[in-house]
Scaffold this active site. Structure first.
Site, PDB file in Angstrom:
ATOM      1  N   LYS A 167       0.172 -27.266 -18.358  1.00  0.00           N
ATOM      2  CA  LYS A 167      -0.860 -26.997 -17.353  1.00  0.00           C
ATOM      3  C   LYS A 167      -1.223 -25.511 -17.320  1.00  0.00           C
ATOM      4  O   LYS A 167      -2.400 -25.137 -17.323  1.00  0.00           O
ATOM      5  CB  LYS A 167      -0.374 -27.443 -15.981  1.00  0.00           C
ATOM      6  CG  LYS A 167      -1.300 -27.002 -14.850  1.00  0.00           C
ATOM      7  CD  LYS A 167      -0.627 -27.046 -13.493  1.00  0.00           C
ATOM      8  CE  LYS A 167      -1.510 -26.379 -12.457  1.00  0.00           C
ATOM      9  NZ  LYS A 167      -0.879 -26.240 -11.151  1.00  0.00           N
ATOM     10  N   ASN A 168      -0.197 -24.634 -17.269  1.00  0.00           N
ATOM     11  CA  ASN A 168      -0.463 -23.202 -17.098  1.00  0.00           C
ATOM     12  C   ASN A 168      -1.216 -22.617 -18.286  1.00  0.00           C
ATOM     13  O   ASN A 168      -2.046 -21.727 -18.124  1.00  0.00           O
ATOM     14  CB  ASN A 168       0.850 -22.453 -16.862  1.00  0.00           C
ATOM     15  CG  ASN A 168       1.471 -22.797 -15.522  1.00  0.00           C
ATOM     16  OD1 ASN A 168       0.790 -23.282 -14.619  1.00  0.00           O
ATOM     17  ND2 ASN A 168       2.763 -22.573 -15.388  1.00  0.00           N
TER      18      ASN A 168
ATOM     19  N   ARG B  23      -6.203 -22.165  -7.555  1.00  0.00           N
ATOM     20  CA  ARG B  23      -5.816 -20.772  -7.802  1.00  0.00           C
ATOM     21  C   ARG B  23      -6.187 -20.313  -9.212  1.00  0.00           C
ATOM     22  O   ARG B  23      -6.556 -19.165  -9.432  1.00  0.00           O
ATOM     23  CB  ARG B  23      -4.315 -20.589  -7.567  1.00  0.00           C
ATOM     24  CG  ARG B  23      -3.892 -19.132  -7.670  1.00  0.00           C
ATOM     25  CD  ARG B  23      -2.488 -18.872  -7.190  1.00  0.00           C
ATOM     26  NE  ARG B  23      -2.170 -17.459  -7.289  1.00  0.00           N
ATOM     27  CZ  ARG B  23      -2.510 -16.548  -6.405  1.00  0.00           C
ATOM     28  NH1 ARG B  23      -3.205 -16.891  -5.347  1.00  0.00           N
ATOM     29  NH2 ARG B  23      -2.191 -15.275  -6.570  1.00  0.00           N
TER      30      ARG B  23
ATOM     31  N   ASP C 222      -0.834 -23.754  -4.493  1.00  0.00           N
ATOM     32  CA  ASP C 222       0.351 -24.096  -3.719  1.00  0.00           C
ATOM     33  C   ASP C 222       0.593 -23.112  -2.592  1.00  0.00           C
ATOM     34  O   ASP C 222       0.366 -21.904  -2.738  1.00  0.00           O
ATOM     35  CB  ASP C 222       1.597 -24.102  -4.622  1.00  0.00           C
ATOM     36  CG  ASP C 222       1.628 -25.309  -5.541  1.00  0.00           C
ATOM     37  OD1 ASP C 222       1.066 -26.343  -5.154  1.00  0.00           O
ATOM     38  OD2 ASP C 222       2.220 -25.207  -6.618  1.00  0.00           O
TER      39      ASP C 222
ATOM     40  N   ASP D 234       9.094 -22.021 -11.766  1.00  0.00           N
ATOM     41  CA  ASP D 234       8.615 -23.381 -11.548  1.00  0.00           C
ATOM     42  C   ASP D 234       9.710 -24.429 -11.692  1.00  0.00           C
ATOM     43  O   ASP D 234       9.514 -25.586 -11.301  1.00  0.00           O
ATOM     44  CB  ASP D 234       7.475 -23.705 -12.522  1.00  0.00           C
ATOM     45  CG  ASP D 234       6.156 -23.057 -12.111  1.00  0.00           C
ATOM     46  OD1 ASP D 234       6.069 -22.578 -10.977  1.00  0.00           O
ATOM     47  OD2 ASP D 234       5.233 -23.023 -12.937  1.00  0.00           O
TER      48      ASP D 234
ATOM     49  N   MET E  24      10.860 -14.740  -6.816  1.00  0.00           N
ATOM     50  CA  MET E  24       9.454 -14.411  -6.993  1.00  0.00           C
ATOM     51  C   MET E  24       8.529 -14.975  -5.911  1.00  0.00           C
ATOM     52  O   MET E  24       7.423 -14.496  -5.734  1.00  0.00           O
ATOM     53  CB  MET E  24       8.999 -14.871  -8.381  1.00  0.00           C
ATOM     54  CG  MET E  24       9.762 -14.153  -9.502  1.00  0.00           C
ATOM     55  SD  MET E  24       9.484 -14.811 -11.160  1.00  0.00           S
ATOM     56  CE  MET E  24       7.803 -14.300 -11.473  1.00  0.00           C
TER      57      MET E  24
END
Length: 435
Positions: free
Chosen positions: A22-23, A97, A121, A319, A341
């Protein structure tokens, strides 16, 4: 609103194949704005967030064509910049985002961009300073409309510059990089993110004609070019899905093979699971997790409690910390999960405590997990998915728990995992999607 109905406590068996990352998909799809020529991208995960970005580009005037499942052709030869002023764009972009990454390419090609405050998120404060300061160093000017929550970015000319990023932001590095490839002169970026997804973006840009040195390191040197051409690009398997499936196998005591994992791009993820006592075998590009009744968390050499924490690449991706936390609830031993983070990503632990897990939430960043060693299984309950990663962690917990569970707000899970219920059903999971 859809829900998952789950009957847990059942062993699973079979093969799972991770979707495209996805990223990476969000980055490389934005990069198609850098050229007027066709770009073909394969292994695109057809999940809510990615499809939403493709829709935004389509409304922006990019010709988008689905060639086959997971393969799309993009051609940004008739971009309509007026669309950025529309209410529709404001609604679409503010809920995603990843939409922030259209700014760099639009600035490079059209010298301007508009973007609403992006969503995503709710995992604590996620500032955009790295994006904006980096682009400003290249010659961009920002104005912010606090009433409509809109950023306007313009430039007379992008000029290469030296910069030291205040954080190794993946999306920030990607945005700056996509602007810099067409800036005049040389751009040097220290403390750049170097995740495999960012490396993939760099390789794609190079195949389009960009000049980038230092790929894979935290020091990038970009020599600007006047224009870029089209290309073909294949997206890596999603490392977060790979980690999620390893955790699923451990929690349910199942024998599972994860096929086509992109093993060379997983970094320390497999070794980190081994620190929790999980056995896994690498077979070519596959990972085999044998059925095991229990697993024991390692301690440090001096016997002190193990700590698992996130860090910029090549550290452990944040993640996956939700998955590690859930897996630890059924391990033998204790572990401190330190989410450095993001400050709100551990707040889902109250749902695990309701299921019988022994967890002490120390503060917004740290949780101590006392493993139950599978002597006391989790119990089914009703819960709601707060974000993508916590949602899948709760799904794994429900599949391992005795009794029935119900998970609401699964649209959050759908944002990051394609047809997860169907893929789990194929290996024996008792999971039903209901409206």
């Amino acid at each position: 609103m859809a829900t998952f109905q789950i009957e847990g406590g059942k062993k699973l068996a079979g093969t799972l194949k991770p979707q495209g990352a996805k990223n990476e998909a969000l980055q490389v799809i934005c990069a198609t704005l850098l050229t007027s020529e066709p770009v073909i991208i394969s292994n695109i995960p057809e999940i809510r967030d990615v499809l939403k970005l493709i829709e935004i580009l389509s409304e922006l005037g990019v010709k988008t064509e689905r060639l086959q499942k997971g393969q799309y052709k993009f051609q940004a030869d008739q971009v309509d910049m007026h669309y950025l002023k529309s209410e529709q764009f404001a609604r679409q972009a503010s809920s995603l985002r990843g939409s922030i990454m259209i700014v760099g390419p639009l600035l490079a090609r059209f010298s301007k961009a508009l973007i609403p405050q992006p969503g995503g998120d709710k995992i604590g404060r996620r500032r955009l300073d790295t994006h904006f300061v980096g682009l400003q160093k290249l010659g961009a000017e920002f104005t912010y409309d606090p009433v409509n929550l809109f950023y306007r970015v313009t430039t007379q000319k992008l000029q290469g510059a030296y910069m030291l990023l205040d954080e190794a932001s993946v999306t920030g590095t990607a945005n700056i990089l996509m602007a810099a490839v067409m800036a005049e002169g040389v751009t040097t970026i220290y403390n750049a993110a170097c995740e495999p997804y960012l490396q993939q973006l760099c390789k794609m840009l190079v195949s389009m004609g960009a000049k980038i040195e230092g790929i894979g390191s935290n020091l990038l040197r970009i020599t600007g070019v006047k224009q870029l051409s089209g290309c073909t690009h294949a997206i890596l398997p999603d490392m977060i899905e790979v980690g999620s499936f390893i955790g699923l196998a451990a929690m349910t005591g199942s024998e599972i093979t994860i096929q086509g994992t992109g093993i060379e791009h997983l970094g320390i993820i497999p070794e980190s699971f081994k620190r929790l006592g999980i056995k896994l075998q690498v077979k070519g590009d596959d990972i085999f997790i044998p059925e095991q009744e229990g697993y024991e968390i390692e301690t440090f050499i001096d016997g002190s409690i193990m700590t698992i924490s996130d860090a910029p690449w090549p550290g452990l991706t944040p993640d996956l910390l939700s998955i590690f936390l859930v897996v630890a609830t059924q391990a033998k031993g204790s572990v401190l999960i330190h989410q450095k983070m993001f400050e709100s990503r551990l707040f889902f632990v109250d749902k695990l405590i309701d299921m019988g897990a022994q967890i002490i939430l120390c503060d917004p960043h740290r949780a101590t997990v006392i493993g139950l060693n599978k002597k006391h299984t989790l119990r089914g309950t009703t819960m709601s998915s707060p974000d993508i990663r916590a949602g899948v962690a709760l799904l794994i917990a429900a599949l391992s728990a005795q009794g029935k569970s119900e998970i609401f707000n699964i649209e959050q899970i759908d944002r990051g995992y394609e047809a997860i219920d169907q893929r789990l059903q194929a290996i024996g999971a008792n999971i039903i999607r209901t409206s």
